[in-house]
Design a protein around this motif. Structure first.
Motif, PDB file in Angstrom:
ATOM      1  N   ASN A 152       0.830  -1.211   0.000  1.00 28.21           N
ATOM      2  CA  ASN A 152       0.000   0.000   0.000  1.00 28.21           C
ATOM      3  C   ASN A 152       0.861   1.256   0.000  1.00 28.21           C
ATOM      4  N   ASP A 192     -14.140  -3.817   5.855  1.00 28.51           N
ATOM      5  CA  ASP A 192     -15.026  -4.357   4.822  1.00 28.51           C
ATOM      6  C   ASP A 192     -16.470  -4.364   5.325  1.00 28.51           C
ATOM      7  N   PRO A 206     -15.080  -4.692  -0.204  1.00 31.26           N
ATOM      8  CA  PRO A 206     -14.071  -3.743   0.263  1.00 31.26           C
ATOM      9  C   PRO A 206     -14.640  -2.326   0.269  1.00 31.26           C
ATOM     10  N   ALA A 220     -14.879   1.778  -0.180  1.00 26.47           N
ATOM     11  CA  ALA A 220     -14.404   2.770  -1.152  1.00 26.47           C
ATOM     12  C   ALA A 220     -14.812   4.162  -0.695  1.00 26.47           C
ATOM     13  N   SER A 269      -5.724  10.654  -2.585  1.00 27.46           N
ATOM     14  CA  SER A 269      -5.402   9.404  -3.271  1.00 27.46           C
ATOM     15  C   SER A 269      -4.258   8.684  -2.564  1.00 27.46           C
ATOM     16  N   SER A 322      -4.491   5.015  -0.695  1.00 31.35           N
ATOM     17  CA  SER A 322      -3.554   3.940  -1.031  1.00 31.35           C
ATOM     18  C   SER A 322      -2.905   3.370   0.218  1.00 31.35           C
ATOM     19  N   ARG A 345     -10.373   1.663  -1.404  1.00 28.29           N
ATOM     20  CA  ARG A 345     -10.574   1.829  -2.849  1.00 28.29           C
ATOM     21  C   ARG A 345     -10.947   3.277  -3.156  1.00 28.29           C
ATOM     22  N   GLN A 346     -10.540   3.723  -4.323  1.00 30.28           N
ATOM     23  CA  GLN A 346     -10.766   5.095  -4.753  1.00 30.28           C
ATOM     24  C   GLN A 346     -11.833   5.125  -5.837  1.00 30.28           C
ATOM     25  N   ALA A 351     -18.694   2.193  -8.764  1.00 35.56           N
ATOM     26  CA  ALA A 351     -17.899   1.686  -7.641  1.00 35.56           C
ATOM     27  C   ALA A 351     -18.670   0.642  -6.848  1.00 35.56           C
ATOM     28  N   GLN A 369     -18.475  -3.423  -7.112  1.00 29.70           N
ATOM     29  CA  GLN A 369     -17.465  -4.251  -6.464  1.00 29.70           C
ATOM     30  C   GLN A 369     -17.158  -3.821  -5.035  1.00 29.70           C
ATOM     31  N   CYS A 370     -17.569  -2.606  -4.655  1.00 33.88           N
ATOM     32  CA  CYS A 370     -17.189  -2.048  -3.354  1.00 33.88           C
ATOM     33  C   CYS A 370     -18.413  -1.560  -2.594  1.00 33.88           C
TER      34      CYS A 370
END
Length: 478
Positions: free
Chosen positions: A15, A159, A164, A166, A178, A182, A187-188, A213, A216-217
């Motif tokens: 990360n 989570d 995950p 975001a 950003s 990271s 997640r961004q 987004a 998945q997030c």
């Protein structure tokens, strides 16, 4: 050796390797090399490097506010109180601050959230600014706004329902966000500002970002930078209302980066807390955190690292987690807290330091307004460059037209087109700016960010250097 495997490219925190911070990136590294080459007598087509990569006001010539420095000096060395040159209001301010310090020393730890006196002054400032009740219990002091921004973002790492987390951030954005995402493994989710409409935030774009987004997030929070960095816009109140309603509808926590509120030139500032409160229920109950700092505004005390977060309507679990994290950090700099107290509660009319403070603060604001107007006019007068009005902050973010041939050459060199442009600008003129790709931008558009803080002569020198370079660059690659 066995210890060679202690930290390797594969077992180090990945990360952290993903963090990118263009403001202090490869362009600046090359600028520092060039400065050393000039010192050794290496011939260049320019005599000096002009650093315009970072908003460090004092480094670029803005004098410090006398009242702040007198308070800091006396707080650090109380024996100076016997000097007849120390104004009475400075002595009184330091007396109050030291009474709140353990054993009366700024060398002792403060409470992890900060000195109660300073937090109370923050709450009073916010209440006067917004006309909305504020409590010191919602105020967390930090080592600059960056410190408390990271602390609040850390609340969202978990989570949710197997997905995950975001966080939505604007593009362009300040790479603190950003980079911190990271580092934390968050997640961004990018949403694009509307450059053609003064960098406004369009709700349909927020919806697109959230929807994509969410496949998945689990999107947990929304970051808004107002005034904008690097873009310099100030959001209209109606736009802020739309953003708040969007966040409420999607159960998002708002992180409002409002660190440039004292750098607004021509428009009114409305905090997200104030606008949410004015909307009434249910939007007034939206949890959010806002951030401010001593590093910007008329104080511009970047090196003291002092800032705060106001986290309102934070649920109990969030309060407990944030309190635990702040406790581990011990406390922010106590001298920095003293400076923050001066910013939140400057000398009042009738006090000994008020007249000089008022003149110094007004001079800082005038310089910023003049530079913003000059930069806007200059960049829009150069064929192939365009720049939106600079309403706040201390940067310009002009858009560059880069010929296709230059884009091909950049790709062959493994560089983004605007990175190639900024590197050529540095090598040929000594002007160090940051490519727009370091902040994010719509595909196919190119920009650079420059500070507008230099003294007038240096600022004009920089603008003329850009003008000459851009004309030659276009001709060379047309």
């Amino acid at each position: 050796m066995k210890l060679e495997k202690c930290i390797t490219e594969t077992n180090v925190n990945q990360n952290m390797l993903n963090i990118k911070y263009a403001v202090r990136g490869p362009i600046l590294e090359r600028a520092i090399q060039i400065e050393r080459e000039l010192e050794k007598g290496v011939k260049k087509p320019f005599e000096r490097v002009v650093r315009a990569n970072i908003g460090d006001c004092h480094a670029l010539g803005q004098p410090p506010i006398t009242f702040i420095r007198q308070v800091l000096a006396l707080a650090a060395c109380p024996a100076l109180a016997s000097s007849p040159d120390v104004p009475d209001d400075v002595k009184q301010r330091v007396k109050e601050l030291l009474e709140d310090c353990t054993k009366g020393s700024v060398g002792s730890y403060s409470p992890s959230n900060g000195l109660n006196l300073v937090r109370r002054s923050v709450a009073e400032y916010l209440e006067a600014r917004d006309g909305v009740a504020a409590s010191l219990e919602d105020v967390y002091l930090g080592s600059g706004a960056s410190d408390v921004i990271k602390a609040v973002l850390s609340l969202f790492v978990q989570d949710v329902d197997g997905k995950p987390p975001a966080v939505m951030i604007p593009i362009p954005q300040y790479p603190l966000f950003s980079g911190t995402l990271s580092e934390l493994g968050l997640r961004q989710a990018n949403y694009y500002l509307d450059e053609d409409n003064d960098w406004a935030i369009q709700v349909q774009e927020l919806e697109r970002s959230w929807r994509e987004a969410s496949r998945q997030c689990h999107v947990r929070a929304l970051v808004v930078i107002n005034p904008g960095n690097p873009t310099g816009q100030v959001l209209a109140r109606e736009n802020m209302e739309e953003i708040i309603k969007f966040a409420y509808d999607h159960e998002l926590f708002i992180l409002a980066d409002e660190v440039y509120q004292e750098n607004i030139i021509s428009k009114p500032f409305h905090s997200f807390k104030k606008v949410a409160h004015a909307l009434g229920e249910p939007y007034g109950g939206l949890p959010l955190a806002s951030f401010a700092t001593c590093s910007k505004g008329w104080a511009a005390e970047c090196g003291l690292r002092a800032g705060f977060a106001e986290a309102v309507r934070l649920p109990r679990a969030g309060r407990a987690a944030l309190a635990a994290a702040r406790a581990v950090a011990q406390c922010p700099s106590v001298l920095g807290q003293c400076a923050l107290h001066c910013v939140m509660k400057p000398p009042a009319p009738g006090e000994a330091s008020h007249a000089s403070f008022r003149l110094e603060a007004q001079a800082a604001r005038r310089r910023l307004a003049a530079r913003a107007l000059s930069a806007h006019r200059a960049f829009n007068s150069i064929p192939g460059l365009s720049c939106n009005a600079i309403d706040g902050a201390m940067f310009a973010f002009p858009r560059i037209e880069i010929p296709e041939r230059a884009q091909v050459v950049a790709a062959e060199a493994g560089l983004q087109p605007d990175e190639f442009y900024c590197l050529r600008l540095l090598e040929e003129t000594g002007v160090c700016v940051v490519p727009g790709s370091g902040f994010g931008q719509r595909p196919g558009s190119f920009h650079f960010r420059t500070t507008i803080l230099h003294p007038r002569a240096e600022f004009q020198y920089m603008l003329e250097s850009v003008r000459r370079f851009h004309a030659a660059f276009r001709q060379s690659y047309s």
